[in-house]
Design an enzyme around this catalytic site. Structure first.
Site, PDB file in Angstrom:
ATOM      1  N   CYS A  32      -2.431  -1.521  -5.585  1.00  0.00           N
ATOM      2  CA  CYS A  32      -1.605  -0.317  -5.694  1.00  0.00           C
ATOM      3  C   CYS A  32      -1.021  -0.215  -7.105  1.00  0.00           C
ATOM      4  CB  CYS A  32      -0.527  -0.313  -4.607  1.00  0.00           C
ATOM      5  SG  CYS A  32       0.233   1.286  -4.352  1.00  0.00           S
ATOM      6  N   HIS A  58      -3.868  -0.634   0.249  1.00  0.00           N
ATOM      7  CA  HIS A  58      -3.250  -1.931   0.540  1.00  0.00           C
ATOM      8  C   HIS A  58      -4.146  -2.755   1.460  1.00  0.00           C
ATOM      9  CE1 HIS A  58       0.708  -1.334  -1.329  1.00  0.00           C
ATOM     10  NE2 HIS A  58       0.402  -0.066  -1.179  1.00  0.00           N
ATOM     11  N   GLU A 118      -3.795  -5.705   2.366  1.00  0.00           N
ATOM     12  CA  GLU A 118      -2.973  -6.543   3.257  1.00  0.00           C
ATOM     13  C   GLU A 118      -2.476  -5.747   4.456  1.00  0.00           C
ATOM     14  OE1 GLU A 118      -2.069  -5.137   0.488  1.00  0.00           O
ATOM     15  OE2 GLU A 118       0.100  -4.843   0.307  1.00  0.00           O
TER      16      GLU A 118
END
Lengths: 205, 277
Positions: free
Chosen positions: A81, A185, A187
């Site tokens: 990001c 993202h 994650e």
């Protein structure tokens, strides 16, 4: 393999740390030059504003350390990001702010002046992946979680290995030598995201 | 193409998970860690966690204001935590999708603590109404993308009024500002998203207030999450049909049925909604 998540005092580090643990990575969070030097892979996370983030990197001397490790030592780095946006030459978020300038280009706001596009771009979007991508090769039908108002306008499109469509095509993945970046993202992108993180830690130095 | 988000909402009161009706009746529903993991596994697109504890008491099982118990297969030992930050830490370990935390956020430190513990976004209501500049400070510090402004509205049904009044403090106190004025203001101040909730519809299971969703999504230039009222999967489709940009959230419907998120998504796809499965 040992991964260092760069801590520059901004951003949600717990999420990426938890995800790396989940995939079994040997991972630490640090801004200590010695620990950064001793890691085989680096992750530059980030949410928040470009200006504030660059200031914090510079204040801690992390820009120089990263330049040395990534440009001289060719250590693999994954920017996430805002972390990816730092790779740019400049950003227009909060005035014209200089980035790390590893991949030539500018970060600018998603333009919705002429459309009813909602900004920030938030949610799960399909990725269009170039076959040369080392982070995710030959994956069609795949989607990841985006949350951002600015995007990376890369000058040389050969470094863009993945895009998504939001009004226009938006840079989703950049790859240049040992430098990797994702706008979304991983994650927080469920299985696709974990796969990307696994692919990243399997990249040999 | 951007997909329609389906978002389960978990309500936490005094450290335990509850369901809610009209913002006042709360019923114990189960273990939050177990729920978050299930939702994450079932392809929930995000999870919103609202801490509706009225005081600072996280002492579990005191059960003062919690009525009934509807779940039996709960592993209680996970619940032995004494504050919201610890709860976020444990939840974020099992949550592989974005996690929004709302409730009791008064200052920048409250936000910072939640983000550090593993929240991806925070939802703010009362503190924003009491000091709108807090939105600006928060979005400058942490970025707009993690600042969700939650708006609770209620119509005065006794007066048969058609006007949505904005409430703060868990629907207890009316605020004197118009809905459209407030939406424009929070946008200008840097809010990243709106979570719109009708107090009248909370826990009713009669569907979203579609007129409210239409009004809010037309005014707002930032993403809008719809909450309150969903009683069946068709209600998500009805919400989508008001505005395809809406993110669709619900609480109670997801709590009692196995695979409810997956089944809701299958229903949405059958109705030509582009969602992640």
């Amino acid at each position: 393999m040992s991964v260092c998540i760069i801590d520059y005092g901004l951003g949600n580090i717990a999420s990426i740390f938890n995800a790396m643990k989940y995939i079994g990575a040997d991972v630490i969070v640090s801004d200590d030059p010695f620990k950064i030097k001793n890691s085989s892979h680096l992750i530059l996370p980030g949410v928040g504003s470009f200006k504030k983030g660059m200031q914090k990197l510079n204040q801690r001397g992390l820009d120089e350390i990263l330049n040395f490790e990534v440009i001289n030592n060719k250590k693999p780095i994954l920017g996430i990001c805002l972390g990816m946006q730092f790779f740019a030459t400049t950003s227009s978020e909060g005035g014209i702010v200089k980035g790390l300038d590893w991949i030539s280009g500018n970060v600018s706001r998603i333009n919705n002046k002429l459309s009813n596009l909602r900004v920030p771009h938030i949610g799960w979007n399909d990725l269009k992946i170039n076959s040369t991508s080392r982070l995710l090769n030959n994956n069609i039908d795949t989607h990841c979680y985006f949350v951002h108002s600015y995007y990376f306008n890369v000058n040389n499109t050969k470094y863009i290995t993945g895009t998504c469509s939001y009004g226009n095509d938006i840079t989703a993945i950049v790859e240049k030598d040992n430098i990797y970046g994702v706008q979304f993202h991983p994650e927080k992108s469920h299985e696709t995201g974990l796969k990307i993180l696994k692919n990243f830690i399997n990249i040999k130095c | 193409m951007l997909k329609t988000r389906l978002i389960p909402v978990l309500l936490l009161k005094n450290g335990i998970l509850v369901r809610s009706r009209s913002f006042s009746l709360h019923q114990f529903t189960g273990n939050h860690l177990y729920q978050v993991q299930r939702f994450s596994d079932w392809k929930a697109d995000e999870i919103i966690y609202l801490d509706i504890t009225r005081d600072n008491n996280y002492n579990l099982y005191s059960g003062k204001s919690v009525i009934g118990s509807t779940s039996s297969n709960i592993n209680m030992k996970h619940n032995n935590q004494d504050n919201i930050i610890d709860i976020i830490k444990s939840v974020s370990k099992v949550c592989r999708v974005p996690l929004t935390i709302g409730g009791k956020i008064k200052n920048l430190k409250d936000i910072s603590l939640r983000l550090k513990a593993g929240a991806d976004k925070v939802a703010i209501n009362t503190a924003a109404l009491e000091d709108p500049l807090f939105i600006k400070k928060a979005s400058e510090e942490f970025g707009s993308q993690c600042i969700v402004i939650s708006i609770d509205v209620k119509k005065d049904l006794q007066k048969k009024s058609d006007k949505w009044n904005i409430y703060k403090k868990f629907g207890k106190e009316k605020v004197n500002i118009g809905l459209s004025e407030w939406i424009k203001k929070i946008q200008d101040l840097g809010a990243g998203e709106i979570l719109i909730q009708s107090i009248n519809r909370d826990g009713q299971g009669k569907g979203y207030d579609l007129k409210l969703l239409e009004v809010v999504s037309n005014i707002s230039k930032i993403p809008v999450i719809a909450l309150a009222g969903v009683g069946e999967y068709q209600d998500f489709v009805d919400g989508y049909n008001v505005n395809k940009d809406l993110a669709l959230a619900a609480a109670n419907i997801f709590h009692f049925t196995e695979l409810s998120v997956l089944n809701a998504k299958k229903y949405m796809i059958k109705n030509k909604i582009n969602t992640r499965l």
